[in-house]
Design a protein around this motif. Structure first.
Motif, PDB file in Angstrom:
ATOM      1  N   ASP A   3       2.071  12.984  11.338  1.00 34.77           N
ATOM      2  CA  ASP A   3       0.896  12.307  10.772  1.00 34.77           C
ATOM      3  C   ASP A   3       0.843  12.476   9.263  1.00 34.77           C
ATOM      4  OD1 ASP A   3       0.165  11.487  13.277  1.00 34.77           O
ATOM      5  OD2 ASP A   3      -1.282  13.111  13.617  1.00 34.77           O
ATOM      6  N   MET A   4       1.160  13.658   8.769  1.00 31.35           N
ATOM      7  CA  MET A   4       1.144  13.870   7.315  1.00 31.35           C
ATOM      8  C   MET A   4       2.210  13.024   6.627  1.00 31.35           C
ATOM      9  SD  MET A   4       0.514  17.977   7.057  1.00 31.35           S
ATOM     10  CE  MET A   4       0.496  17.919   5.278  1.00 31.35           C
ATOM     11  N   GLY A   5       3.383  12.877   7.236  1.00 28.16           N
ATOM     12  CA  GLY A   5       4.412  12.030   6.649  1.00 28.16           C
ATOM     13  C   GLY A   5       3.972  10.584   6.572  1.00 28.16           C
ATOM     14  N   ARG A   6       3.317  10.113   7.660  1.00 27.90           N
ATOM     15  CA  ARG A   6       2.817   8.741   7.632  1.00 27.90           C
ATOM     16  C   ARG A   6       1.755   8.561   6.540  1.00 27.90           C
ATOM     17  NH1 ARG A   6       4.118   5.856  12.298  1.00 27.90           N
ATOM     18  NH2 ARG A   6       5.093   7.110  13.945  1.00 27.90           N
ATOM     19  N   ALA A   7       0.864   9.561   6.407  1.00 31.92           N
ATOM     20  CA  ALA A   7      -0.169   9.472   5.367  1.00 31.92           C
ATOM     21  C   ALA A   7       0.448   9.486   3.964  1.00 31.92           C
ATOM     22  CB  ALA A   7      -1.163  10.628   5.529  1.00 31.92           C
ATOM     23  N   SER A   8       1.491  10.307   3.781  1.00 36.47           N
ATOM     24  CA  SER A   8       2.143  10.373   2.475  1.00 36.47           C
ATOM     25  C   SER A   8       2.809   9.039   2.131  1.00 36.47           C
ATOM     26  CB  SER A   8       3.183  11.494   2.476  1.00 36.47           C
ATOM     27  OG  SER A   8       3.852  11.545   1.227  1.00 36.47           O
ATOM     28  N   ASP A   9       3.454   8.404   3.129  1.00 39.20           N
ATOM     29  CA  ASP A   9       4.066   7.097   2.874  1.00 39.20           C
ATOM     30  C   ASP A   9       3.003   6.051   2.564  1.00 39.20           C
ATOM     31  OD1 ASP A   9       6.511   8.209   3.322  1.00 39.20           O
ATOM     32  OD2 ASP A   9       6.777   7.395   5.353  1.00 39.20           O
ATOM     33  N   ALA A  10       1.895   6.098   3.287  1.00 36.54           N
ATOM     34  CA  ALA A  10       0.821   5.139   3.009  1.00 36.54           C
ATOM     35  C   ALA A  10       0.247   5.345   1.611  1.00 36.54           C
ATOM     36  CB  ALA A  10      -0.276   5.280   4.069  1.00 36.54           C
ATOM     37  N   ASN A  11       0.140   6.599   1.197  1.00 38.46           N
ATOM     38  CA  ASN A  11      -0.373   6.882  -0.151  1.00 38.46           C
ATOM     39  C   ASN A  11       0.588   6.366  -1.232  1.00 38.46           C
ATOM     40  OD1 ASN A  11      -2.137   8.116  -2.106  1.00 38.46           O
ATOM     41  ND2 ASN A  11      -0.626   9.767  -2.270  1.00 38.46           N
ATOM     42  N   ALA A  12       1.909   6.531  -1.012  1.00 37.45           N
ATOM     43  CA  ALA A  12       2.890   6.022  -1.977  1.00 37.45           C
ATOM     44  C   ALA A  12       2.831   4.506  -2.060  1.00 37.45           C
ATOM     45  CB  ALA A  12       4.289   6.485  -1.586  1.00 37.45           C
ATOM     46  N   ALA A  13       2.656   3.837  -0.880  1.00 41.24           N
ATOM     47  CA  ALA A  13       2.563   2.375  -0.887  1.00 41.24           C
ATOM     48  C   ALA A  13       1.307   1.911  -1.624  1.00 41.24           C
ATOM     49  CB  ALA A  13       2.558   1.860   0.562  1.00 41.24           C
ATOM     50  N   ALA A  14       0.192   2.610  -1.412  1.00 42.14           N
ATOM     51  CA  ALA A  14      -1.058   2.239  -2.109  1.00 42.14           C
ATOM     52  C   ALA A  14      -0.940   2.467  -3.602  1.00 42.14           C
ATOM     53  CB  ALA A  14      -2.226   3.051  -1.523  1.00 42.14           C
ATOM     54  N   THR A  15      -0.273   3.542  -3.985  1.00 42.74           N
ATOM     55  CA  THR A  15      -0.083   3.824  -5.413  1.00 42.74           C
ATOM     56  C   THR A  15       0.767   2.737  -6.060  1.00 42.74           C
ATOM     57  OG1 THR A  15      -0.254   6.197  -4.973  1.00 42.74           O
ATOM     58  CG2 THR A  15       0.773   5.520  -7.052  1.00 42.74           C
ATOM     59  N   ALA A  16       1.848   2.328  -5.378  1.00 46.50           N
ATOM     60  CA  ALA A  16       2.714   1.272  -5.927  1.00 46.50           C
ATOM     61  C   ALA A  16       1.926  -0.019  -6.105  1.00 46.50           C
ATOM     62  CB  ALA A  16       3.909   1.061  -5.001  1.00 46.50           C
ATOM     63  N   GLU A  17       1.089  -0.370  -5.126  1.00 44.69           N
ATOM     64  CA  GLU A  17       0.299  -1.589  -5.237  1.00 44.69           C
ATOM     65  C   GLU A  17      -0.728  -1.482  -6.358  1.00 44.69           C
ATOM     66  OE1 GLU A  17      -2.516  -4.463  -2.405  1.00 44.69           O
ATOM     67  OE2 GLU A  17      -1.634  -2.606  -1.586  1.00 44.69           O
ATOM     68  N   LEU A  18      -1.391  -0.324  -6.444  1.00 44.15           N
ATOM     69  CA  LEU A  18      -2.409  -0.150  -7.475  1.00 44.15           C
ATOM     70  C   LEU A  18      -1.799  -0.215  -8.891  1.00 44.15           C
ATOM     71  CD1 LEU A  18      -5.340   0.478  -8.249  1.00 44.15           C
ATOM     72  CD2 LEU A  18      -4.799   2.913  -8.015  1.00 44.15           C
ATOM     73  N   VAL A  19      -0.657   0.430  -9.093  1.00 42.06           N
ATOM     74  CA  VAL A  19       0.005   0.410 -10.405  1.00 42.06           C
ATOM     75  C   VAL A  19       0.435  -1.009 -10.755  1.00 42.06           C
ATOM     76  CG1 VAL A  19       2.034   1.189 -11.682  1.00 42.06           C
ATOM     77  CG2 VAL A  19       0.730   2.807 -10.286  1.00 42.06           C
ATOM     78  N   ALA A  20       0.963  -1.721  -9.753  1.00 42.15           N
ATOM     79  CA  ALA A  20       1.413  -3.086 -10.008  1.00 42.15           C
ATOM     80  C   ALA A  20       0.244  -3.978 -10.406  1.00 42.15           C
ATOM     81  CB  ALA A  20       2.124  -3.638  -8.772  1.00 42.15           C
ATOM     82  N   ILE A  21      -0.876  -3.819  -9.702  1.00 38.39           N
ATOM     83  CA  ILE A  21      -2.030  -4.679 -10.004  1.00 38.39           C
ATOM     84  C   ILE A  21      -2.599  -4.363 -11.391  1.00 38.39           C
ATOM     85  CG2 ILE A  21      -4.384  -5.208  -9.319  1.00 38.39           C
ATOM     86  CD1 ILE A  21      -3.500  -4.850  -6.409  1.00 38.39           C
ATOM     87  N   SER A  22      -2.771  -3.059 -11.678  1.00 41.31           N
ATOM     88  CA  SER A  22      -3.397  -2.678 -12.969  1.00 41.31           C
ATOM     89  C   SER A  22      -2.476  -3.008 -14.152  1.00 41.31           C
ATOM     90  CB  SER A  22      -3.735  -1.180 -12.949  1.00 41.31           C
ATOM     91  OG  SER A  22      -2.565  -0.407 -12.761  1.00 41.31           O
ATOM     92  N   VAL A  23      -1.204  -2.666 -14.004  1.00 39.99           N
ATOM     93  CA  VAL A  23      -0.276  -2.947 -15.108  1.00 39.99           C
ATOM     94  C   VAL A  23      -0.066  -4.452 -15.241  1.00 39.99           C
ATOM     95  CG1 VAL A  23       2.093  -2.645 -15.949  1.00 39.99           C
ATOM     96  CG2 VAL A  23       0.849  -0.714 -14.929  1.00 39.99           C
ATOM     97  N   GLY A  24      -0.014  -5.169 -14.148  1.00 43.18           N
ATOM     98  CA  GLY A  24       0.176  -6.615 -14.194  1.00 43.18           C
ATOM     99  C   GLY A  24      -0.980  -7.307 -14.894  1.00 43.18           C
ATOM    100  N   ALA A  25      -2.202  -6.858 -14.662  1.00 44.07           N
ATOM    101  CA  ALA A  25      -3.361  -7.457 -15.318  1.00 44.07           C
ATOM    102  C   ALA A  25      -3.301  -7.259 -16.837  1.00 44.07           C
ATOM    103  CB  ALA A  25      -4.628  -6.852 -14.745  1.00 44.07           C
ATOM    104  N   ARG A  26      -2.774  -6.134 -17.263  1.00 43.48           N
ATOM    105  CA  ARG A  26      -2.673  -5.866 -18.692  1.00 43.48           C
ATOM    106  C   ARG A  26      -1.526  -6.649 -19.320  1.00 43.48           C
ATOM    107  NH1 ARG A  26      -1.977   0.109 -21.502  1.00 43.48           N
ATOM    108  NH2 ARG A  26      -2.169  -0.617 -23.676  1.00 43.48           N
ATOM    109  N   LEU A  27      -0.426  -6.787 -18.585  1.00 44.63           N
ATOM    110  CA  LEU A  27       0.723  -7.492 -19.136  1.00 44.63           C
ATOM    111  C   LEU A  27       0.425  -8.967 -19.385  1.00 44.63           C
ATOM    112  CD1 LEU A  27       3.701  -6.004 -17.051  1.00 44.63           C
ATOM    113  CD2 LEU A  27       3.002  -5.442 -19.385  1.00 44.63           C
ATOM    114  N   ALA A  28      -0.510  -9.498 -18.641  1.00 43.79           N
ATOM    115  CA  ALA A  28      -0.830 -10.923 -18.811  1.00 43.79           C
ATOM    116  C   ALA A  28      -1.374 -11.229 -20.214  1.00 43.79           C
ATOM    117  CB  ALA A  28      -1.831 -11.353 -17.739  1.00 43.79           C
TER     118      ALA A  28
END
Length: 522
Positions: A76-101
């Protein structure tokens, strides 16, 4: 003589000494031997003591459960860690992408490199054709790799930094570009060590407590079982009654229920033993009464019968004057009936003495041939004019160690029966030595004995159809002969075939010996 006229094959019926009481016993009379055997069996069944088995089982089960829980928690902890990494990747992409525009090409490059250094993520800006515009990754990605990532949009892949979660952000604009963010997924959850430490501590505590309580419970149960076992083994002591003693019930658990059931069984044994002793006393009293009755009957019947036979002999001898032929015939009838009645009484009394173990042998060196010849001479009048030859053959001088009176009784019975049932032919008594025994064979040419009655020919009160029809005898002749032979330590058997006569074989010991029959009832 116990014979039958039914058809049947030629077989041999053997009467051999019955096993004595000692040979029929199945348990040792020594209580110490019983205790040793029961104790050995008990020790053999205690290979896995309950006191050690219960804590071991609790420990194994507890550790297995802890391992299962730890494996599930880590998953369960491994699944949570993978989900957290996926959420972080999405959040960074959205925030950095909004600034790059809002930035120029040079500004986009600086912003992507700054986000890679501070955010712990790897970013790459890719054109619509899949060409790299800005690369902030540890190792330059290949065009094929980027095309695969762009087609999937999000998911898991492997980069130079290891297993990573990625997210693709479409920035739009002219020309169109896409921002790809990679966040490394940790190989092990960050809280893995803490989880394993806590789980190990909790498992040790719980398993220790469970094993302790299991040990105490198993020790108490084992103590109760051991107490019950010792009480059962104590019943083999010589001072204990055959039925045993009651076992005190010390606890109302499963062992207590077992002890209670055992006490109920012992109670039933006690009642059965009392009934047995009562019946045994009654049987002994009946035997004493029967012996007294037979002694009285022997005296009361034999005395008048001897008087009747004596006066019949006097009348037959015409001591008081001549008698007419009719009267002599009546006297002969009286004497014959009296002699027959006296023979029946003697048979019954003889068998009773044998059955009660009261008959003792007076052994001596006996000339078997002389006794056989005398028996044949005395039995010759029984032929009564029939074409029956009676003769003796075999070894002329054959000595045995036996009671001469009882040997004469055995031969008289066998020879008399053979003559009685032989209407024509011969009755032959042959003598021979067979090892340490002397064999006496009484052969006749009578009708033979059927198979059914051959099996019970030596039993008490058994007669053939002809004897029952004539109402002759008691059926004890062969039974008495058999018991006398067994009392000497010998054997008796019969061979017969319907229509071809019968042969009785008797083996008697030549050398002095003490057979088992001397030490027990015949």
């Amino acid at each position: 003589m116990n014979r039958d006229r039914n058809d049947g094959p030629r077989i041999s019926s053997v009467a051999s000494p019955a096993p004595d009481r000692a040979s029929r016993a199945t348990f040792s009379d020594d209580p110490r031997a019983s205790r040793v055997s029961l104790g050995s069996a008990a020790r053999a069944r205690r290979t896995w003591p309950l006191v050690a088995l219960v804590p071991a089982a609790v420990g194994v089960i507890g550790v297995a459960v802890a391992i299962a829980i730890g494996a599930a928690g880590l998953d369960d902890m491994g699944r949570a860690s993978d989900a957290n990494a996926a959420a972080t990747a999405e959040l960074v992409a959205i925030s950095v992408g909004a600034r790059l525009a809002m930035l120029t090409t040079v500004g986009k490059k600086e912003a992507i490199q700054l986000a890679s250094r501070r955010g712990g993520a790897e970013l790459v800006l890719v054109s619509e054709q899949g060409d790299v515009v800005v690369d902030a990754m540890a190792a330059p990605p290949t065009k094929a790799f980027l095309r695969g990532v762009l087609n999937r949009g999000r998911g898991e892949t492997r980069t130079a930094r290891g297993r990573s979660r990625f997210y693709v952000r479409d920035l739009g604009g002219a020309p169109s570009s896409r921002l790809v963010t990679f966040v490394r997924a940790p190989p092990a959850p960050e809280a893995r060590g803490a989880l394993l430490t806590a789980l190990a501590a909790l498992t040790t505590l719980l398993v220790g407590l469970a094993a302790t309580f299991g040990y105490l419970a198993a020790r108490d149960a084992n103590g109760e079982v051991e107490f019950l076992r010792k009480r059962v083994l104590a019943m083999t002591a010589a001072r204990i009654e055959p039925s045993g003693e009651l076992v005190p019930v010390r606890a109302m658990d499963e062992v207590g229920i077992l002890a209670s059931a055992f006490d109920e069984l012992v109670g039933r044994f006690i009642e059965a033993e009392r009934a047995y002793r009562t019946n045994l006393d009654r049987a002994r009293a009946a035997d004493r009464d029967r012996a007294a009755f037979l002694a009285a009957v022997s005296h009361e019947l034999r005395s008048p019968l001897n008087a009747i036979l004596g006066f019949a002999d006097i009348l037959s001898a015409e001591v008081d004057g001549p008698l007419p032929p009719e009267a002599l015939e009546d006297v002969d009838q009286i004497r014959g009936s009296g002699a027959h009645l006296l023979a029946l009484i003697n048979d019954i009394l003889e068998f009773s003495a044998l059955e009660g173990g009261q008959l003792k042998l007076a052994r001596a060196q006996v000339d078997l041939a002389a006794i056989a010849a005398e028996v044949l001479r005395e039995a010759s009048p029984l032929v009564s004019g029939r074409p029956v030859a009676v003769r003796l053959e075999g070894e002329p001088a054959l000595a045995i160690h036996a009671d001469p009176r009882r040997v004469r009784q055995i031969l008289t019975n066998l020879v008399g029966n053979a003559i009685k049932f032989t209407q024509a032919g011969e009755v032959v008594v042959s003598l021979a030595r067979v090892g340490a025994y002397a064999r006496v064979a009484v052969r006749d040419t009578g009708p033979g004995i059927g198979e059914e009655e051959r099996a019970v020919i030596f039993d008490e009160y058994k007669q053939t159809r002809e004897e029952r029809t004539r109402r002759r005898g008691t059926g004890l002749g062969l039974a008495i002969a058999r018991r006398l032979v067994l009392l000497h330590g010998g054997t008796i058997d019969v061979e017969s075939e319907l229509g071809r006569g019968s042969t009785f074989h008797v083996l008697l010991p030549i050398a002095p010996r003490l057979p088992a029959g001397e030490a027990r009832r015949a």
